[in-house]
Enzyme design. Structure first.
Site, PDB file in Angstrom:
ATOM      1  N   ARG A 204       3.625   8.124   5.322  1.00 38.75           N
ATOM      2  CA  ARG A 204       2.808   7.012   4.813  1.00 38.75           C
ATOM      3  C   ARG A 204       3.691   5.785   4.483  1.00 38.75           C
ATOM      4  O   ARG A 204       4.745   5.899   3.878  1.00 38.75           O
ATOM      5  CB  ARG A 204       2.074   7.471   3.558  1.00 38.75           C
ATOM      6  CG  ARG A 204       1.168   6.416   2.919  1.00 38.75           C
ATOM      7  CD  ARG A 204       1.858   5.689   1.794  1.00 38.75           C
ATOM      8  NE  ARG A 204       0.967   4.709   1.172  1.00 38.75           N
ATOM      9  CZ  ARG A 204       1.377   3.802   0.298  1.00 38.75           C
ATOM     10  NH1 ARG A 204       2.629   3.761  -0.072  1.00 38.75           N
ATOM     11  NH2 ARG A 204       0.534   2.942  -0.219  1.00 38.75           N
ATOM     12  N   VAL A 205       3.226   4.633   4.898  1.00 41.38           N
ATOM     13  CA  VAL A 205       3.923   3.378   4.598  1.00 41.38           C
ATOM     14  C   VAL A 205       2.933   2.447   3.892  1.00 41.38           C
ATOM     15  O   VAL A 205       1.786   2.313   4.320  1.00 41.38           O
ATOM     16  CB  VAL A 205       4.420   2.689   5.896  1.00 41.38           C
ATOM     17  CG1 VAL A 205       5.220   1.435   5.550  1.00 41.38           C
ATOM     18  CG2 VAL A 205       5.264   3.637   6.743  1.00 41.38           C
ATOM     19  N   GLY A 206       3.376   1.815   2.823  1.00 46.78           N
ATOM     20  CA  GLY A 206       2.527   0.869   2.092  1.00 46.78           C
ATOM     21  C   GLY A 206       2.772  -0.564   2.553  1.00 46.78           C
ATOM     22  O   GLY A 206       3.334  -0.801   3.628  1.00 46.78           O
ATOM     23  N   ASP A 207       2.375  -1.492   1.713  1.00 47.74           N
ATOM     24  CA  ASP A 207       2.502  -2.919   2.072  1.00 47.74           C
ATOM     25  C   ASP A 207       3.904  -3.479   1.848  1.00 47.74           C
ATOM     26  O   ASP A 207       4.277  -4.488   2.465  1.00 47.74           O
ATOM     27  CB  ASP A 207       1.520  -3.745   1.225  1.00 47.74           C
ATOM     28  CG  ASP A 207       1.816  -3.584  -0.272  1.00 47.74           C
ATOM     29  OD1 ASP A 207       1.957  -2.431  -0.734  1.00 47.74           O
ATOM     30  OD2 ASP A 207       1.923  -4.605  -0.966  1.00 47.74           O
TER      31      ASP A 207
ATOM     32  N   THR B 119       7.130  -0.418  -8.296  1.00 53.13           N
ATOM     33  CA  THR B 119       7.704  -1.181  -7.190  1.00 53.13           C
ATOM     34  C   THR B 119       8.348  -2.456  -7.757  1.00 53.13           C
ATOM     35  O   THR B 119       7.873  -2.996  -8.747  1.00 53.13           O
ATOM     36  CB  THR B 119       6.555  -1.524  -6.229  1.00 53.13           C
ATOM     37  OG1 THR B 119       6.116  -0.311  -5.646  1.00 53.13           O
ATOM     38  CG2 THR B 119       6.961  -2.512  -5.153  1.00 53.13           C
TER      39      THR B 119
ATOM     40  N   THR C 150       2.677  -6.105  -5.537  1.00 53.82           N
ATOM     41  CA  THR C 150       2.721  -4.723  -6.013  1.00 53.82           C
ATOM     42  C   THR C 150       1.298  -4.268  -6.295  1.00 53.82           C
ATOM     43  O   THR C 150       0.502  -5.008  -6.862  1.00 53.82           O
ATOM     44  CB  THR C 150       3.576  -4.569  -7.289  1.00 53.82           C
ATOM     45  OG1 THR C 150       3.378  -3.239  -7.793  1.00 53.82           O
ATOM     46  CG2 THR C 150       3.224  -5.573  -8.369  1.00 53.82           C
ATOM     47  N   GLY C 151       0.987  -3.067  -5.859  1.00 54.52           N
ATOM     48  CA  GLY C 151      -0.367  -2.563  -6.060  1.00 54.52           C
ATOM     49  C   GLY C 151      -0.703  -1.517  -5.023  1.00 54.52           C
ATOM     50  O   GLY C 151       0.195  -0.974  -4.368  1.00 54.52           O
TER      51      GLY C 151
END
Ligand code: ASP
Length: 313
Positions: free
Chosen positions: A207-210, A179, A230-231
């Site tokens: 799916r959605v991340g941060d 990212t 990022t993570g």
């Protein structure tokens, strides 16, 4: 000359010296240097931090080494679904997109949402329809096809696992980061932050991340700081990482360093959330904390030497 500052990341995770070749390391460093240069060019000529963040992220999105734009990882259906967000610290204006396909530069779409729509967050087909209306550049599926990313998908499918860039897996050692993000302070004293990603390999169910979530993966406020994370997205969402750092500064009076240390090395570690972030405050202080093995990162302040880092030491 008035002061400016900029920092970027290209993902955090299991980045080990032992699995790196000199050639690969050089390509990553060059990619980071080019992106930082694109942002610096704007800042040194009096441009805005928002434009610098966009320019640096475009450079990373166009580089197939990073999991954003062209190098975005594959979903379970073999598509590249991308997320991006951007925020401006003086107005607290923000723009974000999630689950977009075939958009050459998702960060530009996020910025266009912020500047030319009455909304903050657009998703999927609607976001793409908006991009078309705004005449943003689209690219065919082949543009996003990176063989190594496709191999990652095939291997993830074998074990039915959903792979975050930074997770130790049987395919670790191959390039899986990362990212991308940027934070900048311009000579006018304004902060901005942005983040862009393909998310995780073999992701399903939308799916959605941060990364596209304002407050979780990205935040900017002139009174406190600009942050790009990022993570492991699920943990970063639950810990509301970017906004939490800003709150610790605003309401508890912590310095940028104290707030970053607490959130990345205490709170996230207790949660089990692996990763890191780049942070910059309105005085130009930069912090690049991470609790993983490594994080591709680089920073630059006016009249100071460029810093590039990959590993912990
Ligand atoms: N935070 C991103 C996500 O969860 C992944 C990453 O930073 O590598 O989608």
């Amino acid at each position: 000359m008035e002061k400016f500052a900029i920092a970027i990341h290209g993902g955090a995770g299991t980045i080990l010296r032992s699995s790196m070749t000199a050639e690969k390391e050089m390509s990553y460093k060059n990619g980071l240097k080019d992106a930082l240069g694109a942002g610096e060019k704007i800042l040194s000529s009096g441009g805005t931090s928002l434009d610098a963040v966009e320019a640096a992220i475009i450079s990373l999105e166009n580089n197939p080494l990073f999991n954003a734009g062209r190098g975005a990882v594959f979903t379970n259906e073999g598509k590249n679904e991308m997320d991006a967000s951007i925020m401006e610290g003086n107005t607290l204006m923000a723009g974000a997109v999630t689950g977009v396909k075939n958009i050459k530069n998702p960060i530009t779409l996020a910025k266009t949402v912020m500047q030319q729509s009455e909304h903050v967050f657009l998703s999927g087909l609607g976001a793409m329809e908006f991009a078309e209306k705004m005449k943003l550049e689209f690219a065919p599926d082949e543009y996003f096809f990176v063989q190594q990313r496709y191999d990652q998908l095939l291997q993830a499918k074998e074990t039915d696992s959903i792979i975050l860039d930074h997770t130790e897996t049987k395919i670790s050692g191959k390039d899986k980061t990362g990212t991308v993000g940027c934070v900048a302070l311009d000579v006018h004293g304004n902060l901005a932050a942005g983040t862009s990603t393909g998310g995780m390999t073999n992701k399903k169910f939308g799916r959605v991340g941060d990364s596209p979530m304002i407050g979780a993966g990205t935040y900017a406020n002139n009174n406190t700081c600009a942050i790009s994370c990022t993570g492991h997205g699920e943990y970063f969402i639950r810990a509301v990482v970017a906004y939490d750092i800003s709150c610790l500064m605003e309401y508890k009076g912590l310095t940028l360093k104290q707030a970053c240390d607490f959130v990345v090395n205490k709170k996230l570690v207790t949660f089990g959330g692996e990763g890191g972030l780049i942070a910059l405050d309105a005085k130009g202080n930069i912090e690049l904390p991470f609790n993983s093995e490594g994080m591709y990162r680089a920073s630059l302040k006016s009249q100071e030497e460029l810093f590039i880092g990959i590993y912990k030491d």
